[in-house]
Scaffold this active site. Sequence first.
Site: not given
Length: 384
Positions: A367-369
């Site tokens: 998550y978040e990239g």
Amino acid sequence: MHFELSEEQLMIQKAAHDFAINECLPGVIERDEKQQFPKEQILKLADLGFMGMMVDEKYGGAGLDTVSYVLAMEEISKTDASVSVCMSVNNSLVCWGLEKYGSEEQKQQYLTPLAQGKKDGELYIGAFLLSEPEAGSDATSQHTTAEDKGDYYILNGTKNWITNGNSASVYLVMAQMDVSKGSRGINTFIVEKNTPGITVGAKENKLGIRGSDTHSIMFQDVKVPKANRIGEDGFGFTFAMKTLAGGRIGIAAQALGIASGAYERAVEYSKQRKAFGKEIAQHQAIQFKLADMATRIEAARLLCLRAAWEKDKDIDYTLSSSMAKVYTSETAMWVTTEAVQVHGGYGYVKEYHVERMMRDAKITQIYEGTSEVQRIVIGRSILK
Ligand code: CAA
């Protein structure tokens, strides 16, 4: 260059450590098993001022620096990563973006209660709605649409994998106004969860961070006031990228905490467990594992603190936050797997905590990239 923390930073670190031990540790295994959202813990975090740590005091925040935030995230993540992801999203992705780019009216109406984590005594947190069923890493391919209707916008579409999806009161939603403009056709809107036309999907049954509240959110002809657009027309994708650069520091600190929590448990266990006539810590096979864990964790910690320091100094931290995230999350996955190995069979059962940490570590690479996206950001940055 100096590596000492200030009195205030040490105080925050201690407060977060005590909170993790006293409030998060009891019941952490059961909450993971039952996928129970840690509402009680989040309300107490709000009382500590940890839901809006970096927000100015005039908007209800604690007015602390990013280094303090990293220290607090590490301590809480050592014990309960489901609590810390909720804290990270509210602090980094919601409050920071609103404070930096929101209008004064938006800050008064939304930022102040979000930074306090409460409104009228009830939980009041936010969520960041960028990902979609067909737009994860390829975030510019937004299918959720926003139509300009004069005084208001109409939103239609589906968002996926939304942390705090059901517990949030406020959503920051990215939507496409004009496909022909690509990323410059995207806007970000503040949308109240109770707006008619919003449906929250079932909670996702996840491998890790099982207490956290992950849902799909559907929008059908949802009316959003004009005043709820953040920034200039077409600013939405830049808003998302700028906000995520800070978010990645939070997730890096979460991964750091998962790694150091598992490492501390491995050290403790290896000093108690005996095999072949001595504590397993006295065997080189285990000592070398502990030495590598400690070294990688320290390198990860320095990357996290460096990124946080750059953010506090207003230096461009896009590169350092991606480096911190990719290195720390990969360290967390490796360290937690080794921590399970040090525990042997005991590591594979729930009561020794490290199997949960291994499951929790995985999401920090996604998550978040994803790690791949962080490498895109790093690669582009070093080659430009
Ligand atoms: N700051 C400012 N602007 C930026 C930027 C940044 N860091 N990164 C990109 N931009 C701008 C670019 O300059 C470009 O603008 P122009 O067209 O005006 O030049 C525009 O944004 C598009 O950028 P790219 O051409 O680089 O876009 P791309 O399609 O190649 O994708 C990417 C770039 C880095 C892969 C990006 O899409 C990305 O970061 N993807 C991952 C998304 C992500 O992190 N999702 C996580 C979801 S949120 C979540 O997980 C929260 C949760 O609940 C826990």
